[in-house]
Scaffold this motif. Structure first.
Motif, PDB file in Angstrom:
ATOM      1  N   ALA A 212       0.801  -1.239  -0.003  1.00 38.82           N
ATOM      2  CA  ALA A 212      -0.061  -0.052   0.097  1.00 38.82           C
ATOM      3  C   ALA A 212       0.835   1.187   0.173  1.00 38.82           C
ATOM      4  O   ALA A 212       0.387   2.215  -0.651  1.00 38.82           O
ATOM      5  CB  ALA A 212      -0.880  -0.120   1.302  1.00 38.82           C
ATOM      6  N   CYS A 213       2.214   1.045   0.700  1.00 39.61           N
ATOM      7  CA  CYS A 213       3.011   2.360   0.783  1.00 39.61           C
ATOM      8  C   CYS A 213       3.231   2.743  -0.683  1.00 39.61           C
ATOM      9  O   CYS A 213       3.626   3.555  -1.342  1.00 39.61           O
ATOM     10  CB  CYS A 213       3.916   2.049   1.691  1.00 39.61           C
ATOM     11  SG  CYS A 213       3.543   2.364   3.480  1.00 39.61           S
ATOM     12  N   ARG A 215       2.092   1.826  -3.498  1.00 39.03           N
ATOM     13  CA  ARG A 215       0.878   2.339  -4.401  1.00 39.03           C
ATOM     14  C   ARG A 215       0.805   3.780  -4.115  1.00 39.03           C
ATOM     15  O   ARG A 215       0.625   4.752  -4.823  1.00 39.03           O
ATOM     16  CB  ARG A 215      -0.093   1.426  -4.249  1.00 39.03           C
ATOM     17  CG  ARG A 215      -1.275   1.800  -5.307  1.00 39.03           C
ATOM     18  CD  ARG A 215      -2.215   0.332  -5.224  1.00 39.03           C
ATOM     19  NE  ARG A 215      -2.670   0.277  -4.046  1.00 39.03           N
ATOM     20  CZ  ARG A 215      -2.478  -0.851  -3.069  1.00 39.03           C
ATOM     21  NH1 ARG A 215      -1.585  -1.832  -3.534  1.00 39.03           N
ATOM     22  NH2 ARG A 215      -2.879  -0.885  -2.063  1.00 39.03           N
ATOM     23  N   LEU A 216       0.765   4.038  -2.832  1.00 40.86           N
ATOM     24  CA  LEU A 216       0.440   5.572  -2.266  1.00 40.86           C
ATOM     25  C   LEU A 216       1.345   6.307  -2.893  1.00 40.86           C
ATOM     26  O   LEU A 216       0.733   7.484  -3.414  1.00 40.86           O
ATOM     27  CB  LEU A 216       0.461   5.625  -0.859  1.00 40.86           C
ATOM     28  CG  LEU A 216       0.699   6.801  -0.009  1.00 40.86           C
ATOM     29  CD1 LEU A 216      -1.035   7.392  -0.203  1.00 40.86           C
ATOM     30  CD2 LEU A 216       0.992   6.912   1.469  1.00 40.86           C
ATOM     31  N   VAL A 217       2.675   6.234  -2.847  1.00 36.98           N
ATOM     32  CA  VAL A 217       3.406   7.335  -3.504  1.00 36.98           C
ATOM     33  C   VAL A 217       3.355   7.475  -5.091  1.00 36.98           C
ATOM     34  O   VAL A 217       3.375   8.399  -5.455  1.00 36.98           O
ATOM     35  CB  VAL A 217       5.109   6.916  -3.199  1.00 36.98           C
ATOM     36  CG1 VAL A 217       6.154   7.660  -4.052  1.00 36.98           C
ATOM     37  CG2 VAL A 217       5.431   6.689  -1.749  1.00 36.98           C
ATOM     38  N   GLU A 219       0.588   6.847  -6.622  1.00 39.28           N
ATOM     39  CA  GLU A 219      -0.591   7.416  -6.930  1.00 39.28           C
ATOM     40  C   GLU A 219      -0.965   8.824  -6.578  1.00 39.28           C
ATOM     41  O   GLU A 219      -1.846   9.522  -7.062  1.00 39.28           O
ATOM     42  CB  GLU A 219      -1.699   6.572  -6.679  1.00 39.28           C
ATOM     43  CG  GLU A 219      -1.663   5.215  -7.387  1.00 39.28           C
ATOM     44  CD  GLU A 219      -2.828   4.286  -6.940  1.00 39.28           C
ATOM     45  OE1 GLU A 219      -3.509   4.265  -6.103  1.00 39.28           O
ATOM     46  OE2 GLU A 219      -2.931   3.133  -7.479  1.00 39.28           O
ATOM     47  N   VAL A 220      -0.077   9.388  -5.528  1.00 35.86           N
ATOM     48  CA  VAL A 220      -0.441  10.793  -4.912  1.00 35.86           C
ATOM     49  C   VAL A 220       0.876  11.703  -5.421  1.00 35.86           C
ATOM     50  O   VAL A 220       0.366  13.051  -5.132  1.00 35.86           O
ATOM     51  CB  VAL A 220      -0.635  10.651  -3.478  1.00 35.86           C
ATOM     52  CG1 VAL A 220      -1.552   9.805  -2.809  1.00 35.86           C
ATOM     53  CG2 VAL A 220       0.812  10.429  -2.725  1.00 35.86           C
ATOM     54  N   ASP A 232      -9.389  10.603  -0.523  1.00 32.52           N
ATOM     55  CA  ASP A 232      -8.676   9.494  -0.864  1.00 32.52           C
ATOM     56  C   ASP A 232      -7.754   8.945   0.024  1.00 32.52           C
ATOM     57  O   ASP A 232      -7.866   7.793   0.262  1.00 32.52           O
ATOM     58  CB  ASP A 232      -7.911   9.661  -2.360  1.00 32.52           C
ATOM     59  CG  ASP A 232      -7.145   8.410  -2.731  1.00 32.52           C
ATOM     60  OD1 ASP A 232      -7.797   7.188  -2.320  1.00 32.52           O
ATOM     61  OD2 ASP A 232      -6.130   8.687  -3.397  1.00 32.52           O
ATOM     62  N   THR A 233      -6.902   9.808   0.720  1.00 30.81           N
ATOM     63  CA  THR A 233      -5.788   9.407   1.592  1.00 30.81           C
ATOM     64  C   THR A 233      -6.777   8.898   2.875  1.00 30.81           C
ATOM     65  O   THR A 233      -6.107   7.918   3.653  1.00 30.81           O
ATOM     66  CB  THR A 233      -4.807  10.515   1.869  1.00 30.81           C
ATOM     67  OG1 THR A 233      -5.640  11.786   2.267  1.00 30.81           O
ATOM     68  CG2 THR A 233      -3.910  10.573   0.667  1.00 30.81           C
ATOM     69  N   ARG A 236      -7.675   5.497   2.386  1.00 31.73           N
ATOM     70  CA  ARG A 236      -6.531   4.575   2.376  1.00 31.73           C
ATOM     71  C   ARG A 236      -6.154   4.142   3.906  1.00 31.73           C
ATOM     72  O   ARG A 236      -5.838   2.959   4.331  1.00 31.73           O
ATOM     73  CB  ARG A 236      -5.596   5.246   1.606  1.00 31.73           C
ATOM     74  CG  ARG A 236      -5.623   5.242   0.161  1.00 31.73           C
ATOM     75  CD  ARG A 236      -4.400   5.825  -0.476  1.00 31.73           C
ATOM     76  NE  ARG A 236      -4.826   6.216  -1.751  1.00 31.73           N
ATOM     77  CZ  ARG A 236      -4.053   5.754  -2.796  1.00 31.73           C
ATOM     78  NH1 ARG A 236      -3.071   4.699  -2.806  1.00 31.73           N
ATOM     79  NH2 ARG A 236      -4.363   6.364  -3.983  1.00 31.73           N
ATOM     80  N   ILE A 237      -6.138   5.129   4.933  1.00 29.55           N
ATOM     81  CA  ILE A 237      -5.758   4.894   6.129  1.00 29.55           C
ATOM     82  C   ILE A 237      -6.991   3.917   7.010  1.00 29.55           C
ATOM     83  O   ILE A 237      -6.612   3.177   7.721  1.00 29.55           O
ATOM     84  CB  ILE A 237      -5.381   6.192   6.967  1.00 29.55           C
ATOM     85  CG1 ILE A 237      -4.721   5.651   8.132  1.00 29.55           C
ATOM     86  CG2 ILE A 237      -6.101   7.249   7.107  1.00 29.55           C
ATOM     87  CD1 ILE A 237      -3.451   5.032   8.195  1.00 29.55           C
TER      88      ILE A 237
END
Length: 264
Positions: A212-213, A215-217, A219-220, A232-233, A236-237
């Motif tokens: 997930a980390c 993917r987070l970088v 996609e944001v 969105d964030t 996610r959390i």
């Protein structure tokens, strides 16, 4: 998937994969076979739920010297459409490695030129030996680093890319470190130990959290911090806090015990 002939794929454990470019006689240069096998290998690895991290390296003296000379001679006779199809295959390979759901550590032990810089740029973490050199050499041949460009600009930075795309200068590992392209520089004798430290650090973390980390970088990055991104964030959390892994990780921290994903 066919058995790779230009790669060496090792599994030291269920959690770790090593992918080695294995054409030392041509400095691990690309051709259509290498591109096809890298694409197939990373598609296979991406589907492996047990996998936590991939190490990408090269056998012999160089990490990757760019395009194979014999392949370049063949491409000299391609028409426009054949060139486009060939470039599209390279683009698909880079995208497949970029979108691998687990972190990819690039082990850059020697020269990394042209398309090899693109291959390094799609890795999440780069460890380079102090003897390694980098060069975006396409302009010397009257070409441009188009297919690798989006990844290199993101990894190297826009300002440095403005220079090295047009000058085709060679830059060394410590310069790559100062530009943020490389994350760690060490001696050649130390490179495997440094890569091993990073592998162990990743394996110690929550498997779903690491995915997930990453993917987070991706996609944001570069998105405007607007209401949509804030929502969105927050989702996610909330998702990961409510997951079994997230709950176990927090409880393990509070009760000073190992989390469930580590050996007890």
């Amino acid at each position: 998937m066919t058995t790779p002939t230009t790669l060496e794929v090792l599994r030291p454990s269920a959690q770790v994969a090593e992918v080695w470019l294995n054409r030392p006689d041509v400095r691990n240069a690309f051709n259509d076979g290498v591109i096809r096998e890298l694409t197939d290998t990373f598609r296979m690895l991406s589907a492996d739920e047990a996998l936590r991290v991939v190490v990408l390296g090269g056998r012999g003296k160089a990490f990757c010297a760019g395009a194979d000379l014999a392949w370049m001679r063949a491409m000299a006779d391609y028409d426009w459409e054949a060139n486009r199809q060939d470039a599209q295959a390279l683009a698909e390979m880079l995208w497949t490695i970029w979108r691998c759901p687990v972190p990819v550590i690039g082990r850059i032990h020697g020269d990394c030129y042209a398309g090899g810089v693109g291959l390094a740029a799609v890795c999440d973490i780069l460890v380079a030996a102090d003897v390694a050199g980098f060069c975006l050499s396409e302009a010397r041949l009257g070409l441009l680093p188009a297919t690798i460009g989006p990844y290199v600009v993101r990894a190297l930075g826009e300002q440095a890319s403005r220079r090295y795309f047009v000058t085709a200068e060679r830059f060394i590992a410590v310069q790559a470190l100062s530009l943020g392209f490389v994350h760690a520089v060490c001696t050649l004798d130390e490179i495997d130990a440094k890569v091993g430290e990073l592998v162990q650090a990743i394996v110690a973390n929550g498997p779903a959290a690491v995915r997930a980390c990453k993917r987070l970088v991706q996609e944001v990055a570069h998105r405007e911090i607007d209401a949509g991104l804030r929502d969105d964030t927050a989702r996610r959390i909330a998702d990961i806090r409510a997951s079994a892994e997230g709950k176990d990780g927090v409880q393990a921290f509070l009760h000073k015990r190992p989390p469930g994903w580590l050996p007890q």
